[in-house]
Design a protein around this motif. Structure first.
Motif, mmCIF file in Angstrom:
data_model
loop_
_atom_site.group_PDB
_atom_site.id
_atom_site.type_symbol
_atom_site.label_atom_id
_atom_site.label_comp_id
_atom_site.label_asym_id
_atom_site.label_seq_id
_atom_site.Cartn_x
_atom_site.Cartn_y
_atom_site.Cartn_z
ATOM 1 N N ASP A 1 17.889 8.748 18.364
ATOM 2 C CA ASP A 1 18.976 9.581 18.875
ATOM 3 C C ASP A 1 18.702 11.050 18.519
ATOM 4 O OD1 ASP A 1 21.330 10.621 19.780
ATOM 5 O OD2 ASP A 1 22.569 9.814 18.149
ATOM 6 N N THR B 1 13.103 22.903 13.925
ATOM 7 C CA THR B 1 11.745 22.746 13.374
ATOM 8 C C THR B 1 10.661 23.565 14.071
ATOM 9 O OG1 THR B 1 10.982 20.946 14.813
ATOM 10 C CG2 THR B 1 12.327 20.309 12.916
ATOM 11 N N ARG C 1 15.401 9.225 12.520
ATOM 12 C CA ARG C 1 15.324 10.521 13.218
ATOM 13 C C ARG C 1 15.201 11.698 12.248
ATOM 14 N NH1 ARG C 1 21.390 12.056 15.487
ATOM 15 N NH2 ARG C 1 22.396 12.122 13.465
ATOM 16 N N PHE D 1 6.443 14.818 12.035
ATOM 17 C CA PHE D 1 5.041 14.650 11.645
ATOM 18 C C PHE D 1 4.083 14.371 12.806
ATOM 19 C CE2 PHE D 1 7.728 13.349 8.008
ATOM 20 C CZ PHE D 1 7.370 14.388 7.148
ATOM 21 N N LEU E 1 10.480 14.085 -2.104
ATOM 22 C CA LEU E 1 9.670 13.885 -0.892
ATOM 23 C C LEU E 1 8.589 12.892 -1.268
ATOM 24 C CD1 LEU E 1 8.595 14.666 1.931
ATOM 25 C CD2 LEU E 1 7.617 16.712 0.930
ATOM 26 N N MET F 1 12.654 11.875 2.492
ATOM 27 C CA MET F 1 12.781 13.165 1.790
ATOM 28 C C MET F 1 14.214 13.650 1.756
ATOM 29 S SD MET F 1 11.441 15.878 4.582
ATOM 30 C CE MET F 1 12.261 15.967 6.158
ATOM 31 N N GLY G 1 15.648 16.652 2.774
ATOM 32 C CA GLY G 1 15.222 17.786 3.621
ATOM 33 C C GLY G 1 15.695 19.131 3.106
ATOM 34 N N HIS H 1 1.168 26.547 5.440
ATOM 35 C CA HIS H 1 1.289 25.144 5.861
ATOM 36 C C HIS H 1 2.341 25.054 6.962
ATOM 37 C CE1 HIS H 1 2.105 20.973 5.999
ATOM 38 N NE2 HIS H 1 3.245 21.049 5.336
ATOM 39 N N ALA I 1 4.977 23.385 8.219
ATOM 40 C CA ALA I 1 5.986 22.364 7.908
ATOM 41 C C ALA I 1 7.154 22.453 8.872
ATOM 42 C CB ALA I 1 6.494 22.532 6.487
ATOM 43 N N ASN I 2 7.553 23.679 9.169
ATOM 44 C CA ASN I 2 8.792 23.895 9.890
ATOM 45 C C ASN I 2 8.849 25.389 10.213
ATOM 46 O OD1 ASN I 2 11.590 24.781 10.014
ATOM 47 N ND2 ASN I 2 12.121 22.702 9.414
ATOM 48 N N ARG J 1 11.198 27.432 10.588
ATOM 49 C CA ARG J 1 12.146 28.244 9.802
ATOM 50 C C ARG J 1 11.592 28.531 8.406
ATOM 51 N NH1 ARG J 1 17.595 25.355 9.685
ATOM 52 N NH2 ARG J 1 16.261 23.548 9.505
ATOM 53 N N ASN K 1 4.014 18.676 11.721
ATOM 54 C CA ASN K 1 3.506 18.789 10.348
ATOM 55 C C ASN K 1 2.404 17.743 10.148
ATOM 56 O OD1 ASN K 1 3.088 18.635 7.595
ATOM 57 N ND2 ASN K 1 5.256 18.672 7.056
ATOM 58 N N MET L 1 2.555 23.945 0.575
ATOM 59 C CA MET L 1 3.505 23.304 -0.344
ATOM 60 C C MET L 1 3.766 21.894 0.160
ATOM 61 S SD MET L 1 7.005 22.457 -0.399
ATOM 62 C CE MET L 1 8.130 22.036 -1.718
HETATM 63 N N1 ACO Z 1 17.909 14.824 15.965
HETATM 64 C C1 ACO Z 1 19.216 15.059 15.996
HETATM 65 N N2 ACO Z 1 19.982 15.136 14.903
HETATM 66 C C2 ACO Z 1 19.376 14.973 13.715
HETATM 67 C C3 ACO Z 1 18.003 14.726 13.611
HETATM 68 C C4 ACO Z 1 17.264 14.648 14.798
HETATM 69 N N3 ACO Z 1 15.940 14.417 14.800
HETATM 70 N N4 ACO Z 1 17.691 14.623 12.310
HETATM 71 C C5 ACO Z 1 18.827 14.794 11.616
HETATM 72 N N5 ACO Z 1 19.851 15.001 12.470
HETATM 73 C C6 ACO Z 1 21.238 15.221 12.158
HETATM 74 C C7 ACO Z 1 21.618 14.729 10.790
HETATM 75 O O1 ACO Z 1 21.867 13.334 10.818
HETATM 76 C C8 ACO Z 1 22.867 15.512 10.519
HETATM 77 O O2 ACO Z 1 23.923 14.913 11.197
HETATM 78 P P1 ACO Z 1 25.373 14.782 10.498
HETATM 79 O O3 ACO Z 1 25.810 16.195 10.228
HETATM 80 O O4 ACO Z 1 26.178 14.082 11.534
HETATM 81 O O5 ACO Z 1 25.137 14.009 9.248
HETATM 82 C C9 ACO Z 1 22.587 16.854 11.221
HETATM 83 O O6 ACO Z 1 21.513 16.603 12.129
HETATM 84 C C10 ACO Z 1 22.196 17.960 10.289
HETATM 85 O O7 ACO Z 1 21.234 17.441 9.392
HETATM 86 P P2 ACO Z 1 20.644 18.349 8.284
HETATM 87 O O8 ACO Z 1 19.789 17.526 7.399
HETATM 88 O O9 ACO Z 1 21.749 19.171 7.669
HETATM 89 O O10 ACO Z 1 19.730 19.322 9.155
HETATM 90 P P3 ACO Z 1 18.961 20.561 8.639
HETATM 91 O O11 ACO Z 1 19.473 21.780 9.314
HETATM 92 O O12 ACO Z 1 18.857 20.581 7.149
HETATM 93 O O13 ACO Z 1 17.532 20.270 9.228
HETATM 94 C C11 ACO Z 1 15.377 19.476 8.513
HETATM 95 C C12 ACO Z 1 16.829 19.096 8.848
HETATM 96 C C13 ACO Z 1 14.731 20.010 9.784
HETATM 97 C C14 ACO Z 1 14.627 18.245 8.066
HETATM 98 C C15 ACO Z 1 15.422 20.548 7.418
HETATM 99 O O14 ACO Z 1 16.164 20.124 6.329
HETATM 100 C C16 ACO Z 1 14.067 20.945 6.980
HETATM 101 O O15 ACO Z 1 13.344 21.606 7.690
HETATM 102 N N6 ACO Z 1 13.698 20.585 5.759
HETATM 103 C C17 ACO Z 1 12.382 20.848 5.275
HETATM 104 C C18 ACO Z 1 11.709 19.559 5.292
HETATM 105 C C19 ACO Z 1 10.358 19.591 5.903
HETATM 106 O O16 ACO Z 1 9.907 20.467 6.597
HETATM 107 N N7 ACO Z 1 9.711 18.522 5.596
HETATM 108 C C20 ACO Z 1 8.388 18.318 6.037
HETATM 109 C C21 ACO Z 1 7.616 17.691 4.986
HETATM 110 S S1 ACO Z 1 7.592 18.691 3.578
HETATM 111 C C22 ACO Z 1 6.472 19.838 3.749
HETATM 112 O O17 ACO Z 1 5.633 19.739 4.577
HETATM 113 C C23 ACO Z 1 6.548 20.971 2.846
#
Ligand code: ACO
Length: 325
Positions: A30, A40, A154, A160, A198, A215, A217, A252, A254-255, A257, A282, A312
């Motif tokens: 979803d 992302t 999701r 990834f 993570l 993780m 997030g 790296h 990752a995202n 933002r 990623n 990181m």
């Molecule tokens: N599609 C739609 N909705 C989603 C998805 C998706 N794929 N994934 C999560 N949601 C929903 C959540 O369930 C949540 O819903 P809710 O409010 O009803 O509970 C809502 O979106 C908001 O979720 P948040 O976790 O608050 O979203 P956030 O703005 O924090 O973004 C993200 C999530 C993108 C993972 C962010 O936290 C992030 O970028 N974190 C860094 C993690 C990262 O980049 N990890 C990669 C590995 S680590 C590394 O490489 C360093």
């Protein structure tokens, strides 16, 4: 007295052919293109079908070795950063070394430092070259993260992708100044108190399985910008390089933002920050060498350019390096 530096004399990259777009992802969980793009910066990712991490790594390494003009019997070490090895043991680096055709006796090993893996591997190889233990090294980052992704979650599955990147390092003589060509500095870190932020849900000794990536997030996001900036800043300090001296920041992927946040923290203009996350997602340890090789190939990065790498990942681990191409 002569000063030994490790210079990148070859680059390579490889990604599997199958591409999963955000619209494809929306048919599996979803989610939708708008959510993934705005949160992302990812639009699509490459996913393996019948290839292993060693296959991706081999293709990237072969391209790098060919570009370096190195014969297989001249390769002195193979280091592979990955968290998705073909087998628990032996290391995936050995499979790649055999495919490359190295001499019997050539050391090869894997490094596990998640998304910082390539910076860790580069640090190890650079130090061994500067100590005179080897005169060259093939350094690879390769991942099939699709194999440890929970495709029903999701929160993680949209992030990834699979891929590989590689460089060949060679010992060259320098003056020991920041005007030298090659790796000018490396610096690696870890904060072992974030093990659970993570991680995979299992592993060989705990669950006799690989587990899936999970993780916190928000926690990762908060930690990432500061640590990526620190990796870059400390490496620049060690190299005697100022922010205005650098041509490219390669963080790296990752995202988007996180990437933009690091660029802002370092007060760098957007056009100096390398971004390829839209097409790859990623790819963990592959992310930096994949982007580096793509940007050398398309002519963006040129001989003499100063590139700051910063990564990181899980652990948490992080670190940076300054390279003059
Ligand atoms: N599609 C739609 N909705 C989603 C998805 C998706 N794929 N994934 C999560 N949601 C929903 C959540 O369930 C949540 O819903 P809710 O409010 O009803 O509970 C809502 O979106 C908001 O979720 P948040 O976790 O608050 O979203 P956030 O703005 O924090 O973004 C993200 C999530 C993108 C993972 C962010 O936290 C992030 O970028 N974190 C860094 C993690 C990262 O980049 N990890 C990669 C590995 S680590 C590394 O490489 C360093």
């Amino acid at each position: 007295m002569k000063f030994i530096r490790s210079k990148i004399i070859g680059n390579g990259h490889y990604t599997p052919k199958k591409v999963l777009t955000n619209d494809d992802m929306a048919k599996m969980v979803d989610t939708n293109d708008e959510w993934i793009t705005t949160r992302t910066g990812i639009k699509s990712r490459c996913i393996v079908e019948d290839e292993f991490t060693s296959d991706l790594a081999y293709h990237a390494a072969k391209m790098a070795v060919d570009k370096a003009g190195l014969r297989p019997d001249e390769i002195e070490m193979v280091v592979l950063a990955t968290v998705t090895p073909d087998n628990t043991t032996p290391s995936t680096a050995l499979k790649v070394a055999a495919k490359l055709g190295v001499n019997v006796g050539t050391p090869a090993f894997d490094i596990s430092a998640a998304c910082s893996g390539f910076v860790y591997a580069l640090t190890m190889a650079d130090n061994m070259i500067r100590l005179g233990q080897v005169k060259n090294a093939v350094v690879i980052g390769a991942e099939t993260l699709s194999k440890i992704t929970d495709w029903t979650d999701r929160n993680t599955c949209v992030l990834f992708g699979d891929g590989a990147g590689a460089v060949v390092l060679k010992a060259v003589e320098g003056e020991g100044t920041s005007a030298d060509s090659g790796i000018l500095s490396t610096k690696i870190y870890a904060d072992a108190y974030h093990f659970d932020s993570l991680k995979t849900t299992g592993g060989v000794s705990s669950s006799q399985s690989t587990g899936f990536i999970t993780m916190d997030g928000k926690e990762v996001f908060k930690y990432a910008i500061g640590s990526l900036a620190q990796g870059a800043e400390e490496a620049m300090k060690l190299a005697g390089i100022k922010i205005e001296d650098i041509d490219w920041l390669l963080p790296h992927q990752a995202n988007i933002r996180i990437i933009e946040g690091v660029g802002k923290k370092l007060e760098l203009p957007d056009e100096k920050v390398i971004v390829n996350i839209a097409r790859h997602g990623n790819t963990s340890a592959a992310s930096i060498p994949l982007a580096l090789s793509e940007k050398i190939e398309d002519g963006t990065m040129k001989e003499g350019d100063v590139v700051v790498l910063t990564a990181m990942g899980a652990g948490f681990t992080w670190g940076g390096a300054v390279v003059r191409l």
